[in-house]
Design a protein around this motif. Structure first.
Motif, mmCIF file in Angstrom:
data_model
loop_
_atom_site.group_PDB
_atom_site.id
_atom_site.type_symbol
_atom_site.label_atom_id
_atom_site.label_comp_id
_atom_site.label_asym_id
_atom_site.label_seq_id
_atom_site.Cartn_x
_atom_site.Cartn_y
_atom_site.Cartn_z
ATOM 1 N N GLY A 89 -17.619 -70.191 -26.527
ATOM 2 C CA GLY A 89 -17.243 -70.068 -27.835
ATOM 3 C C GLY A 89 -17.562 -68.143 -27.875
ATOM 4 O O GLY A 89 -16.862 -67.229 -28.861
ATOM 5 N N GLU A 90 -18.129 -67.870 -27.150
ATOM 6 C CA GLU A 90 -18.257 -66.044 -26.886
ATOM 7 C C GLU A 90 -17.842 -65.642 -26.832
ATOM 8 O O GLU A 90 -17.873 -64.846 -27.356
ATOM 9 C CB GLU A 90 -19.953 -66.461 -25.983
ATOM 10 N N LEU A 91 -17.247 -65.946 -26.075
ATOM 11 C CA LEU A 91 -15.166 -65.195 -25.717
ATOM 12 C C LEU A 91 -14.443 -65.945 -26.012
ATOM 13 O O LEU A 91 -14.149 -67.015 -25.921
ATOM 14 C CB LEU A 91 -15.699 -65.133 -24.168
ATOM 15 N N ALA A 92 -13.774 -65.732 -27.631
ATOM 16 C CA ALA A 92 -13.093 -66.381 -28.272
ATOM 17 C C ALA A 92 -11.298 -65.485 -27.742
ATOM 18 O O ALA A 92 -10.895 -64.137 -28.411
ATOM 19 C CB ALA A 92 -13.518 -66.936 -29.736
ATOM 20 N N PRO A 93 -10.874 -65.923 -28.620
ATOM 21 C CA PRO A 93 -8.999 -65.632 -29.062
ATOM 22 C C PRO A 93 -9.711 -64.136 -30.478
ATOM 23 O O PRO A 93 -9.722 -64.850 -30.632
ATOM 24 C CB PRO A 93 -8.337 -66.607 -29.598
ATOM 25 N N GLY A 94 -8.406 -63.209 -29.818
ATOM 26 C CA GLY A 94 -9.044 -62.074 -30.420
ATOM 27 C C GLY A 94 -10.123 -61.275 -30.476
ATOM 28 O O GLY A 94 -10.606 -60.190 -30.918
ATOM 29 N N VAL A 95 -11.100 -62.129 -29.650
ATOM 30 C CA VAL A 95 -12.135 -60.985 -29.628
ATOM 31 C C VAL A 95 -11.715 -60.471 -27.426
ATOM 32 O O VAL A 95 -11.224 -61.182 -26.699
ATOM 33 C CB VAL A 95 -13.361 -62.211 -28.543
ATOM 34 N N MET A 96 -11.651 -59.007 -27.635
ATOM 35 C CA MET A 96 -11.812 -58.497 -26.524
ATOM 36 C C MET A 96 -12.766 -58.634 -25.546
ATOM 37 O O MET A 96 -13.530 -58.706 -25.375
ATOM 38 C CB MET A 96 -11.286 -56.558 -26.898
ATOM 39 N N ILE A 97 -11.845 -58.555 -24.236
ATOM 40 C CA ILE A 97 -12.772 -59.450 -22.720
ATOM 41 C C ILE A 97 -13.293 -58.290 -22.307
ATOM 42 O O ILE A 97 -12.867 -56.767 -22.332
ATOM 43 C CB ILE A 97 -11.755 -60.246 -21.927
ATOM 44 N N PRO A 98 -14.681 -58.246 -22.259
ATOM 45 C CA PRO A 98 -14.489 -56.762 -21.138
ATOM 46 C C PRO A 98 -14.160 -56.124 -20.233
ATOM 47 O O PRO A 98 -13.517 -56.797 -19.632
ATOM 48 C CB PRO A 98 -16.501 -57.494 -20.894
ATOM 49 N N SER A 99 -13.795 -55.477 -19.527
ATOM 50 C CA SER A 99 -13.217 -54.764 -18.930
ATOM 51 C C SER A 99 -13.995 -54.929 -17.478
ATOM 52 O O SER A 99 -14.274 -55.119 -17.263
ATOM 53 C CB SER A 99 -12.782 -53.141 -19.295
ATOM 54 N N ILE A 100 -12.571 -54.468 -16.889
ATOM 55 C CA ILE A 100 -12.666 -55.187 -15.879
ATOM 56 C C ILE A 100 -13.334 -54.606 -14.547
ATOM 57 O O ILE A 100 -14.868 -54.949 -13.829
ATOM 58 C CB ILE A 100 -11.623 -54.818 -15.030
ATOM 59 N N THR A 101 -13.972 -53.428 -15.156
ATOM 60 C CA THR A 101 -14.678 -51.911 -14.394
ATOM 61 C C THR A 101 -16.099 -52.833 -15.232
ATOM 62 O O THR A 101 -17.293 -53.028 -14.388
ATOM 63 C CB THR A 101 -14.298 -50.976 -15.044
ATOM 64 N N THR A 102 -16.292 -53.396 -15.891
ATOM 65 C CA THR A 102 -17.266 -53.562 -17.553
ATOM 66 C C THR A 102 -17.691 -54.820 -16.068
ATOM 67 O O THR A 102 -19.421 -54.951 -16.435
ATOM 68 C CB THR A 102 -17.748 -53.720 -18.690
#
Lengths: 86, 86
Positions: free
Chosen positions: A29-42
DNA sequence: TGAAATTTGTGCGTATGTATT
DNA sequence: GAATACATACGCACAAATTTC
């Protein structure tokens, strides 16, 4: 918390390790729908793997229907209801 | 025969074009189970695309269950009976 | 025995294009 | 225009397994 880093010396290839890590972060749930996933570069910098390796990891999760990428926008977690079962 | 070359200036990306070409060669029976598929390096030279691009094309067909790769051996067409339908 | 060639698997770095902010 | 972010493509390198000589 089980795995938090990518071990380049482990048997499992880094792209699968990272896929597993992200899968766990989504499941928790840390990465949830609506939460932006860190960019590929990040993610590349965070986990010490190449950009192309991150892309490959995301490809795995995309194939699983867990995430969706929107070009020139970002990567998102697919709401549980919209995920393909299996 | 419809498409036999990869056009780098077309809208469809080369890796998808090549996947389509190989899919057609399989469908036509030219590449059949038991017939050795050209190696990645050979396909790369034949179609004028990078090795990594060929690998990506094969990945598409692999996901479709059309082919199967065996490390240090080669790539094979999956017998029709064993292919997943849909 | 073993060395070389072949083939897939994996990883890295770079460049360009396109769309969004 | 500039910065950001994903999509695609290329080239290179190394590892492991298999085949061939």
């Amino acid at each position: 918390m089980i795995k938090v880093t990518v071990d380049h010396r482990a048997e499992e290839p880094p792209y699968l390790q990272l896929a597993g890590i992200l899968r766990a972060r989504i499941a928790s749930g840390e990465l949830a729908p609506g939460v932006m996933i860190p960019s590929i570069t990040t993610l590349s910098q965070e986990y010490g793997v190449a950009v192309s390796t991150v892309r490959r990891s995301l490809g795995v999760l995309k194939a699983e229907g867990l995430i969706r990428t929107r070009p020139s926008w970002g990567t998102f977690v697919v709401p549980e209801a919209e995920r393909p079962k299996n």
